[in-house]
Motif scaffolding. Structure first.
Motif, short mmCIF file in Angstrom:
data_model
loop_
_atom_site.label_atom_id
_atom_site.label_comp_id
_atom_site.label_asym_id
_atom_site.label_seq_id
_atom_site.Cartn_x
_atom_site.Cartn_y
_atom_site.Cartn_z
N UNK A 103 0.87 -1.18 0.00
CA UNK A 103 0.00 0.00 0.00
C UNK A 103 0.91 1.23 0.00
N UNK A 104 0.88 1.97 -1.10
CA UNK A 104 1.74 3.14 -1.25
C UNK A 104 1.11 4.42 -0.73
N UNK A 105 -0.20 4.58 -0.94
CA UNK A 105 -0.83 5.84 -0.55
C UNK A 105 -2.31 5.61 -0.30
N UNK A 106 -2.85 6.30 0.70
CA UNK A 106 -4.28 6.30 1.00
C UNK A 106 -4.71 7.75 1.12
N UNK A 107 -5.71 8.12 0.32
CA UNK A 107 -6.29 9.47 0.40
C UNK A 107 -7.76 9.31 0.74
N UNK A 120 0.51 -1.62 -5.02
CA UNK A 120 1.27 -2.35 -6.01
C UNK A 120 1.15 -3.84 -5.73
N UNK A 121 1.83 -4.61 -6.51
CA UNK A 121 1.87 -6.07 -6.34
C UNK A 121 3.32 -6.48 -6.17
N UNK A 122 3.54 -7.67 -5.67
CA UNK A 122 4.92 -8.13 -5.49
C UNK A 122 5.62 -8.31 -6.83
N UNK A 123 4.85 -8.48 -7.90
CA UNK A 123 5.40 -8.56 -9.25
C UNK A 123 4.36 -8.00 -10.21
N UNK A 124 4.78 -7.24 -11.23
CA UNK A 124 3.82 -6.65 -12.17
C UNK A 124 2.91 -7.69 -12.84
N UNK A 125 3.40 -8.89 -13.05
CA UNK A 125 2.60 -9.92 -13.71
C UNK A 125 1.81 -10.79 -12.77
N UNK A 132 -6.88 -9.23 -5.49
CA UNK A 132 -6.42 -8.39 -4.37
C UNK A 132 -7.10 -7.03 -4.40
N UNK A 133 -7.26 -6.46 -5.58
CA UNK A 133 -7.98 -5.18 -5.68
C UNK A 133 -9.40 -5.36 -5.16
N UNK A 153 -3.66 0.46 -9.28
CA UNK A 153 -2.45 -0.36 -9.26
C UNK A 153 -1.33 0.44 -9.89
N UNK A 154 -0.26 0.62 -9.15
CA UNK A 154 0.90 1.36 -9.64
C UNK A 154 2.14 0.48 -9.50
N UNK A 155 3.10 0.72 -10.34
CA UNK A 155 4.32 -0.10 -10.30
C UNK A 155 5.57 0.76 -10.23
N UNK A 156 5.37 2.01 -9.83
CA UNK A 156 6.51 2.90 -9.67
C UNK A 156 6.37 3.58 -8.33
#
Length: 176
Positions: A103-107, A120-125, A132-133, A153-156
């Motif tokens: 969890x990167x951000x909660x607004x 994000x996920x532990x791996x993009x694929x 999970x979403x 879902x973000x990967x950066x």
């Protein structure tokens, strides 16, 4: 761990890996294939499905009970949103998403009842992404006054095990 059980009531489940919602009718038989992290993976009708732990009574298990007290101000509590997020577990590693660092951000827009989450996920694929979403949307949606949950879902930056809490690293056996 496989066990065939009869569904005791109509039960909502999400198809793996798409996250599509299905209803398993009462009286149907399912095969429980996994029960890590408070949720259950079952097979039924040729599909792999995930039953939320809050619906565990439908398969004869003790349900997860989420009880959030009503905030006195009548608005969404960010603390309760984080509490709900801590009840969502990775299906393969029984560690919650917050401790895993996913969890990167909660607004929280407390006035409108909208919660926006960057995760994000532990791996993009990762094939479990849609599930999970769905887990996050469902559990955060149980927080009082939440009207809408938006999950992006973000990967950066890319996830790495360094983002895990020390407790999660110990539990997963990757703490050095």
């Amino acid at each position: 761990m496989q066990k065939i059980v009869s569904i005791t009531r109509d039960c909502k489940a999400r198809r793996v890996p798409t996250g599509e919602v299905k209803i398993i009718p009462a009286g149907e038989f399912v095969n429980i294939t996994q029960d890590l992290g408070g949720n259950y993976t079952v097979t039924w009708g040729g599909n792999m499905l995930r039953i939320d732990g809050t619906d565990a009574d439908a398969i004869g298990r003790k349900p997860t009970v989420l009880n959030f007290p009503e905030p006195e101000d009548g608005k969404v509590s960010e603390a309760q949103v984080w509490e709900a997020l801590e009840t969502v577990y990775d299906p393969e590693i029984p560690i919650n998403l917050v401790s895993l660092g996913l969890i990167y951000k909660v607004v929280v827009d407390a006035e409108q009842g909208v919660v926006t989450i960057d995760m994000t996920l532990t791996a993009p694929g990762c094939g479990m992404g849609p599930v999970l979403v769905g887990d996050v949307e469902y559990r955060v949606g149980m927080v009082p006054h939440v009207k809408e949950v938006k999950v992006d879902l973000v990967f950066d930056p890319p996830w790495s095990r360094d983002m895990m809490s020390e407790e999660a690293q110990l539990e997963a056996g990757v703490f050095f």
